[in-house]
Design an enzyme around this catalytic site. Structure first.
Site, PDB file in Angstrom:
ATOM      1  N   GLU A 351       0.827  -1.210   0.000  1.00 16.69           N
ATOM      2  CA  GLU A 351       0.000   0.000   0.000  1.00 16.69           C
ATOM      3  C   GLU A 351       0.863   1.263   0.000  1.00 16.69           C
ATOM      4  O   GLU A 351       0.495   2.310  -0.500  1.00 16.69           O
ATOM      5  CB  GLU A 351      -0.930  -0.003   1.208  1.00 16.69           C
ATOM      6  N   LYS A 426      -9.839  -0.833   4.812  1.00 20.23           N
ATOM      7  CA  LYS A 426      -9.391  -1.750   3.756  1.00 20.23           C
ATOM      8  C   LYS A 426      -9.634  -3.204   4.158  1.00 20.23           C
ATOM      9  O   LYS A 426     -10.014  -4.029   3.329  1.00 20.23           O
ATOM     10  CB  LYS A 426      -7.903  -1.516   3.474  1.00 20.23           C
TER      11      LYS A 426
END
Ligand code: ATP
Ligand SMILES: Nc1ccn([C@H]2C[C@H](O)[C@@H](COP(=O)(O)O)O2)c(=O)n1
Length: 665
Positions: A351, A426
């Site tokens: 990420e 997420k």
């Protein structure tokens, strides 16, 4: 889910209790796709509900898949190997577990598809997968930068005889993507050869395991050669239960290892997965045990408590647990000596560049950190006095937010700020709520902002906005007196000294609930009723009775919960929370207050006059200030704010500035 700009975690002390974790992201997204590719209906239970799974569900729906969702149960009618829609633009967010296998599946099935994501997704490499698919005759074009999404996928001209080569040393998701998609076209056996050392092998094991549940038996020779058998076909397993997320479990395993046990509750019990989990990150347990954690397990549960203390430093190849290893880096802050985590080059393309990010944030606590291309080395602060604290930047990376919450157990008892806490959406939208349910601290560590003042000065409005911006709980203590007065009046009690004992008795046993913006008393909604001016006057009467005040103290204290509280009333700063770090005494001229209340009532359709309102509020203030029990007055250490000429926003910003001035970050 916390949607605030930041959350300040007070210093935490103990941990204990039971927690049920959300479903595994890796398993959820794999089974969602497999269920969509096969023929027939599949019922998936305990599916993770998070940003990444929503991305997958939205894409499958766009492709024409019929999906019904009830809570965490998803029923999918499979597409039977062909998308109903052959043309689509699919937004993949930042979900690597969605874009990679979907790219492979769509490229093999063919059509005209655009796949794009958030800016960070366009920096995450996909070239090795595209190269492998192009060997098979797939038509894939980069519409941005070569080697990265966004992509355009066209109609393939498949040639499947030669073994397909795919790199395995950047991300195992490329191999996973091929393994999941190739059964779509396996009229003949298809061989995949891995180039380079395959990383994150446990994720490939999950893929193979789940493919087997869907009827595909991949033949494997070591970790270099995989054969998709000729004529294989996805078969729905009918029903499938998703295990809880092993990477998410790592934060609670670590909390159990770091925190002292709560008296009477010996450990953290984690429900939803056991040590026999199919997820690679379950091996985080071994690493945590090596550092000192005491872990036991059974079918579908783990139990963790502090073992060796301080923790032991470790030197570990973390290739098999790349995600959970981030949690080890924060555990290293509590270890004796230097911890080295090796073989984690994949962190650089997640990420965010996780090696650089972890190094930068760990240093904020006073740790000495050395980073290399594929390792990180953490030496904790030498003593509690050497600990510092900081505001943790989270880089839109859920795991950074979650693992740094563990720094709140620091021995120097510093609070820790986590920026942008909603990034946990997420994989674990309710992470902070879950954390607060199993960690504890002494009440005096839980911050309280008190807002006291006279009627209609704007206390409630200010308190609600502060609580919402800080992610804190809210105590409207006036509502408790209003409910007590309403209950007493309904019971026909005299609202004066003669009814004092009976009202106090009643106040100690109130059956009340605050749900969203509603207030309930004994199962009946009383939201509007308690806000009437007449009820306010009755509340003022019962609040002058000292036994009634005493009866409501414990209830008010019970609102002091993690991560903090904003309390509004008359005696919050003087009596109920005398140790509160910030006390605001809010006033406004009687004229202003009467006008505000007038507007408020008129807008709700309650007819009134300005003069009568002003007379009422002055009478109420006089009684509240002159009573002997906890009279309305500023606490000695209160900051005074006259908001007669301030807007609501200006008042809120002023208090937030005062609050920020008291923080160490
Ligand atoms: N700074 C401000 N400027 C203008 N209006 C304000 C301001 N602060 C609050 N108000 C308005 O004044 C009204 C009364 O505010 P609020 O109900 O928050 O007061 P309160 O002190 O909590 O009252 P009570 O003690 O009776 O519960 C509301 O309509 C609110 O929108
Ligand atoms: N901490 C408190 C809160 C409220 N009261 C009393 C005095 C008020 O007149 C009445 C209603 O409060 P409001 O809802 O208007 O804030 O309750 C108190 O004595 N102590």
């Amino acid at each position: 889910m916390l949607t605030t700009a930041f959350v300040d975690l007070p210093p935490l002390q103990t941990a204990g209790g039971t927690i049920t974790l959300p479903g595994s992201k890796s398993i959820s997204n794999r089974v969602l796709l497999l269920a969509a590719l096969c023929q027939g209906t599949t019922t998936l239970h305990d599916v993770l509900d998070s940003d990444d799974t929503r991305v997958m569900l939205a894409a499958l729906t766009t492709l024409g898949c019929r999906i019904a969702q009830t809570g965490n149960t998803v029923v999918i009618e499979g597409l039977g190997g062909q998308p109903a829609q052959k043309q689509a633009h699919l937004f993949m967010g930042n979900a690597g577990t969605a874009i990679r296998p979907l790219t492979a599946a769509l490229a093999l099935m063919g059509g005209s598809f655009e796949l794009s994501g958030v800016p960070r997704m366009h920096e995450r490499p996909i070239g090795d997968l595209v190269d492998a698919l192009r060997q098979l005759g797939c038509q894939i074009d980069y519409t941005g930068k070569d080697g990265y999404p966004p992509l355009h996928i066209g109609q393939p001209q498949l040639k499947l005889d030669a073994p397909i080569k795919v790199r395995g040393d950047v991300s195992s998701q490329f191999l996973t993507a091929l393994l999941m998609a190739l059964p779509l076209v396996a009229k003949q056996a298809i061989v995949i050869e891995v180039v380079g050392e395959l990383i994150s092998r446990p994720y490939i094991e999950i893929t193979l395991n789940l493919l087997a549940r869907f009827g595909i038996q991949i033949q494997r020779e070591g970790w270099q050669r995989f054969t998709v058998p000729a004529g294989c076909q996805y078969q729905t397993p009918g029903t499938l239960y998703v295990e809880a997320d092993a990477s998410s479990a790592s934060y609670f395993i670590a909390a159990g290892a770091i925190a002292k046990s709560t008296t009477g509750t010996k450990s953290i019990k984690i429900l939803g997965l056991g040590a026999d989990s199919i997820q690679g990150d379950i091996r985080f347990i071994e690493a945590a045990q090596a550092m000192g954690a005491k872990v036991s397990s059974g079918p579908n549960w783990l139990e963790v408590s502090q073992g060796q203390w301080p923790l032991k430093a470790i030197d570990l190849d973390c290739n098999h647990i790349p995600d959970a290893a981030m949690t080890l880096a924060v555990m290293a802050l509590y270890a004796q000596g230097t911890t080295t985590l090796r073989n984690i080059a994949s962190w650089r393309v997640k990420e965010t560049d996780r090696i650089a990010a972890m190094a930068c944030e760990l240093r904020k606590f006073g740790a000495t950190v050395v980073e290399g291309a594929d390792f990180i080395q953490v030496t904790p602060p030498a003593s509690p006095a050497d600990w510092k604290t900081g505001s943790i930047h989270t880089y839109d990376d859920h795991r950074i937010a979650m693992c740094f919450s563990l720094a709140a157990f620091n021995p120097a008892q510093w609070p820790v700020r986590i920026e942008d806490p909603k990034c946990v959406a997420k994989t674990f939208p309710d992470y902070f709520e879950a954390l607060f349910s199993v960690v504890q601290t002494a009440p005096e560590h839980i911050p309280v902002i008190c807002v006291d003042g006279p009627t209609a000065s704007g206390k409630g409005t200010l308190a609600a906005q502060l609580a919402s911006q800080l992610g804190y709980h809210l105590l409207d203590s006036g509502a408790l007196y209003r409910i007590t007065a309403l209950a007493a009046a309904q019971a026909g009690l005299a609202l004066n000294a003669s009814g004092e004992d009976a009202i106090a008795n009643m106040a100690a046993r109130l059956n009340i609930a605050f749900k969203n913006d509603q207030v309930w008393l004994d199962g009946a909604e009383v939201t509007e009723q308690i806000r009437l001016e007449a009820t306010g006057m009755q509340a003022s009467q019962v609040s002058a009775l000292s036994k009634v005040r005493t009866a409501l103290v414990a209830l008010q204290h019970s609102f002091r919960r993690l991560p903090g509280l904003v309390a509004d009333g008359r005696d919050m700063g003087t009596v109920i929370f005398p140790d509160a770090p910030l006390k605001v005494f809010l006033t406004a001229s009687a004229e202003q207050r009467a006008q505000r209340r007038y507007k408020q009532l008129i807008s709700k359709g309650n007819p009134t006059t300005l003069d009568s309102l002003r007379a009422d509020l002055e009478a109420r203030d006089a009684r509240d200030m002159s009573r002997s029990a906890s009279p309305l007055k500023p606490a000695q250490d209160a900051l005074l704010m006259d908001n007669s000429n301030l807007s609501i926003e200006e008042s809120v910003n002023q208090v937030l500035t005062w609050w920020q001035d008291k923080q160490p970050f």
